[in-house]
Motif scaffolding. Structure first.
Motif, PDB file in Angstrom:
ATOM      1  N   VAL A  44       0.833  -1.206   0.000  1.00  0.00           N
ATOM      2  CA  VAL A  44       0.000   0.000   0.000  1.00  0.00           C
ATOM      3  C   VAL A  44       0.868   1.255   0.000  1.00  0.00           C
ATOM      4  O   VAL A  44       0.610   2.214  -0.745  1.00  0.00           O
ATOM      5  N   VAL A  45       1.913   1.249   0.814  1.00  0.00           N
ATOM      6  CA  VAL A  45       2.803   2.412   0.875  1.00  0.00           C
ATOM      7  C   VAL A  45       3.478   2.639  -0.471  1.00  0.00           C
ATOM      8  O   VAL A  45       3.580   3.778  -0.951  1.00  0.00           O
ATOM      9  N   PHE A  46       3.934   1.551  -1.106  1.00  0.00           N
ATOM     10  CA  PHE A  46       4.598   1.707  -2.395  1.00  0.00           C
ATOM     11  C   PHE A  46       3.626   2.195  -3.460  1.00  0.00           C
ATOM     12  O   PHE A  46       3.931   3.119  -4.222  1.00  0.00           O
ATOM     13  N   ALA A  47       2.435   1.579  -3.518  1.00  0.00           N
ATOM     14  CA  ALA A  47       1.454   1.987  -4.525  1.00  0.00           C
ATOM     15  C   ALA A  47       1.015   3.423  -4.314  1.00  0.00           C
ATOM     16  O   ALA A  47       0.883   4.199  -5.267  1.00  0.00           O
ATOM     17  N   GLY A  48       0.778   3.787  -3.062  1.00  0.00           N
ATOM     18  CA  GLY A  48       0.289   5.140  -2.784  1.00  0.00           C
ATOM     19  C   GLY A  48       1.366   6.201  -2.816  1.00  0.00           C
ATOM     20  O   GLY A  48       1.144   7.312  -3.297  1.00  0.00           O
ATOM     21  N   GLY A  49       2.551   5.866  -2.306  1.00  0.00           N
ATOM     22  CA  GLY A  49       3.605   6.864  -2.204  1.00  0.00           C
ATOM     23  C   GLY A  49       4.496   6.965  -3.411  1.00  0.00           C
ATOM     24  O   GLY A  49       5.174   7.980  -3.600  1.00  0.00           O
ATOM     25  N   ALA A  50       4.538   5.917  -4.256  1.00  0.00           N
ATOM     26  CA  ALA A  50       5.406   5.932  -5.425  1.00  0.00           C
ATOM     27  C   ALA A  50       4.632   5.970  -6.736  1.00  0.00           C
ATOM     28  O   ALA A  50       4.917   6.794  -7.608  1.00  0.00           O
ATOM     29  N   LEU A  51       3.641   5.101  -6.880  1.00  0.00           N
ATOM     30  CA  LEU A  51       2.945   5.023  -8.156  1.00  0.00           C
ATOM     31  C   LEU A  51       1.939   6.150  -8.343  1.00  0.00           C
ATOM     32  O   LEU A  51       1.820   6.707  -9.443  1.00  0.00           O
ATOM     33  N   LEU A  52       1.206   6.514  -7.286  1.00  0.00           N
ATOM     34  CA  LEU A  52       0.226   7.594  -7.435  1.00  0.00           C
ATOM     35  C   LEU A  52       0.875   8.936  -7.788  1.00  0.00           C
ATOM     36  O   LEU A  52       0.335   9.668  -8.623  1.00  0.00           O
ATOM     37  N   PRO A  53       2.020   9.311  -7.176  1.00  0.00           N
ATOM     38  CA  PRO A  53       2.658  10.557  -7.622  1.00  0.00           C
ATOM     39  C   PRO A  53       3.053  10.557  -9.092  1.00  0.00           C
ATOM     40  O   PRO A  53       3.012  11.598  -9.746  1.00  0.00           O
ATOM     41  N   VAL A  54       3.439   9.390  -9.626  1.00  0.00           N
ATOM     42  CA  VAL A  54       3.776   9.318 -11.047  1.00  0.00           C
ATOM     43  C   VAL A  54       2.534   9.581 -11.891  1.00  0.00           C
ATOM     44  O   VAL A  54       2.574  10.327 -12.882  1.00  0.00           O
ATOM     45  N   LEU A  55       1.414   8.974 -11.519  1.00  0.00           N
ATOM     46  CA  LEU A  55       0.166   9.224 -12.244  1.00  0.00           C
ATOM     47  C   LEU A  55      -0.241  10.687 -12.119  1.00  0.00           C
ATOM     48  O   LEU A  55      -0.673  11.313 -13.098  1.00  0.00           O
ATOM     49  N   GLY A  56      -0.129  11.228 -10.906  1.00  0.00           N
ATOM     50  CA  GLY A  56      -0.467  12.638 -10.719  1.00  0.00           C
ATOM     51  C   GLY A  56       0.418  13.550 -11.541  1.00  0.00           C
ATOM     52  O   GLY A  56      -0.049  14.521 -12.149  1.00  0.00           O
ATOM     53  N   LEU A  57       1.704  13.229 -11.594  1.00  0.00           N
ATOM     54  CA  LEU A  57       2.639  14.033 -12.389  1.00  0.00           C
ATOM     55  C   LEU A  57       2.322  13.930 -13.867  1.00  0.00           C
ATOM     56  O   LEU A  57       2.409  14.925 -14.608  1.00  0.00           O
ATOM     57  N   LEU A 174       9.086   7.970  -2.747  1.00  0.00           N
ATOM     58  CA  LEU A 174       9.738   8.395  -3.993  1.00  0.00           C
ATOM     59  C   LEU A 174      10.380   9.762  -3.790  1.00  0.00           C
ATOM     60  O   LEU A 174       9.755  10.675  -3.248  1.00  0.00           O
ATOM     61  N   GLY A 175      11.627   9.895  -4.226  1.00  0.00           N
ATOM     62  CA  GLY A 175      12.365  11.134  -4.015  1.00  0.00           C
ATOM     63  C   GLY A 175      12.077  12.191  -5.063  1.00  0.00           C
ATOM     64  O   GLY A 175      11.592  11.906  -6.158  1.00  0.00           O
ATOM     65  N   ILE A 176      12.421  13.434  -4.730  1.00  0.00           N
ATOM     66  CA  ILE A 176      12.169  14.553  -5.626  1.00  0.00           C
ATOM     67  C   ILE A 176      12.978  14.428  -6.909  1.00  0.00           C
ATOM     68  O   ILE A 176      12.519  14.815  -7.991  1.00  0.00           O
ATOM     69  N   GLY A 177      14.180  13.826  -6.855  1.00  0.00           N
ATOM     70  CA  GLY A 177      14.976  13.656  -8.065  1.00  0.00           C
ATOM     71  C   GLY A 177      14.294  12.758  -9.079  1.00  0.00           C
ATOM     72  O   GLY A 177      14.331  13.035 -10.285  1.00  0.00           O
ATOM     73  N   ASP A 178      13.664  11.693  -8.595  1.00  0.00           N
ATOM     74  CA  ASP A 178      12.924  10.797  -9.495  1.00  0.00           C
ATOM     75  C   ASP A 178      11.757  11.528 -10.144  1.00  0.00           C
ATOM     76  O   ASP A 178      11.500  11.378 -11.343  1.00  0.00           O
ATOM     77  N   PRO A 222      18.211   2.633  -6.352  1.00  0.00           N
ATOM     78  CA  PRO A 222      17.921   3.848  -7.115  1.00  0.00           C
ATOM     79  C   PRO A 222      16.914   3.566  -8.226  1.00  0.00           C
ATOM     80  O   PRO A 222      17.016   2.557  -8.934  1.00  0.00           O
ATOM     81  N   ALA A 223      15.956   4.465  -8.369  1.00  0.00           N
ATOM     82  CA  ALA A 223      14.870   4.235  -9.330  1.00  0.00           C
ATOM     83  C   ALA A 223      15.218   4.701 -10.735  1.00  0.00           C
ATOM     84  O   ALA A 223      14.690   4.152 -11.719  1.00  0.00           O
ATOM     85  N   LEU A 224      16.090   5.696 -10.872  1.00  0.00           N
ATOM     86  CA  LEU A 224      16.329   6.268 -12.200  1.00  0.00           C
ATOM     87  C   LEU A 224      16.916   5.282 -13.216  1.00  0.00           C
ATOM     88  O   LEU A 224      16.556   5.356 -14.404  1.00  0.00           O
ATOM     89  N   PRO A 225      17.808   4.349 -12.841  1.00  0.00           N
ATOM     90  CA  PRO A 225      18.266   3.390 -13.849  1.00  0.00           C
ATOM     91  C   PRO A 225      17.127   2.575 -14.444  1.00  0.00           C
ATOM     92  O   PRO A 225      17.066   2.385 -15.673  1.00  0.00           O
ATOM     93  N   ALA A 226      16.208   2.096 -13.601  1.00  0.00           N
ATOM     94  CA  ALA A 226      15.082   1.300 -14.117  1.00  0.00           C
ATOM     95  C   ALA A 226      14.130   2.158 -14.936  1.00  0.00           C
ATOM     96  O   ALA A 226      13.644   1.735 -15.990  1.00  0.00           O
TER      97      ALA A 226
END
Length: 272
Positions: A44-57, A174-178, A222-226
């Motif tokens: 839940v934390v990963f889906a809400g904190g990482a994936l939702l910001p990507v969709l919002g962005l 998810l960090g601000i750099g990502d 780190p997320a940026l390589p993937a």
């Protein structure tokens, strides 16, 4: 852009900024006393904190405005985060404000820069350099990402947060750099008419791969390589470098890869 199109774009921006904090508030209100396993909490934390910001962005990046306005909004959000963290760090609304502000900052800076990239293939060296920098930053003890990961206060300002079901606590995702890099990718996709939905899916996929690796190995990944690899593999136009760009791009990638390799080698060979 006519009035109806402009109104729709601003609505998408508002929805993009509100998506993660609204979901976080809903989970905090409904699931704070739920009895769930740690695996469910992590998911839940990963889906809400990482994936939702990507969709919002991805939603927010479809709203194009002047660079001045975007920079002013990004700066205002940055100031709000700092002020709120200084005077109300323990307040329950702090993570919600941080989530909104980080997406707004990424939209204002990253997507504005992406829309000024002259050719889609410039993403190739950008992805390689960003991935190498992220690796070095996470793995090197002197790296900014490594230092941020060790500081709760830095994480509270520079990473998205999401409530943990069954607990009265929040966790970073998810960090601000990502977010900034993905916003740049979305800006390039808009500028050069790349498949936008596919671009969003590729960014989500890269984020998911990094999150799964972190969960599997129990260490920060780190997320940026993937993310960069998924973008390059899924968008062929980003790999078609023009002849006049190849020399500069080749040297930028060689230098970045060499520095990343040196950082990784030092970590493996230096006695702990």
């Amino acid at each position: 852009m006519n009035r109806d199109s402009a109104r729709a774009a601003w609505l998408r921006l508002a929805l993009g900024l509100a998506l993660t904090p609204c979901a976080a508030g809903l989970v905090a209100a409904l699931c704070s006393n739920a009895h769930v396993t740690q695996r469910v909490v992590d998911a839940v934390v990963f889906a809400g904190g990482a994936l939702l910001p990507v969709l919002g962005l991805a939603l927010a990046a479809t709203c194009e405005t002047t660079l001045t306005f975007a920079l002013v909004l990004a700066g205002a959000c940055g100031v709000l985060v700092l002020v709120f963290a200084r005077f109300a760090q323990a307040h329950s609304a702090a993570p919600l404000l941080v989530n909104t502000s980080l997406v707004a900052i990424a939209w204002g800076l990253g997507s504005s820069l992406g829309r000024r990239v002259q050719h889609a293939s410039h993403l190739l060296p950008a992805c390689v350099v960003a991935a190498c920098a992220d690796l070095a930053s996470v793995l090197s003890p002197e790296g900014p990402s490594h230092a941020i990961a060790q500081s709760d206060r830095a994480l509270s300002l520079l990473a998205t947060w999401f409530p943990e079901p069954g607990m009265h606590a929040v966790a970073p995702a998810l960090g601000i750099g990502d977010l900034l890099f993905m916003a740049l990718v979305f800006g390039v996709a808009r500028r050069h008419a790349l498949p936008y939905a596919r671009t969003a899916v590729l960014c989500l996929l890269g984020t998911a791969v990094a999150g799964a690796a972190a969960a599997a190995f129990g260490v920060p990944v780190p997320a940026l390589p993937a993310i960069g690899l998924c973008v390059l593999m899924g968008l062929p136009a980003t790999r078609r470098l023009r002849c006049e760009d190849r020399r500069a791009a080749r040297w930028a990638m060689i230098i970045a890869c060499s520095l990343a390799f040196a950082t990784i080698a030092r970590n493996f060979w230096t006695p702990s």
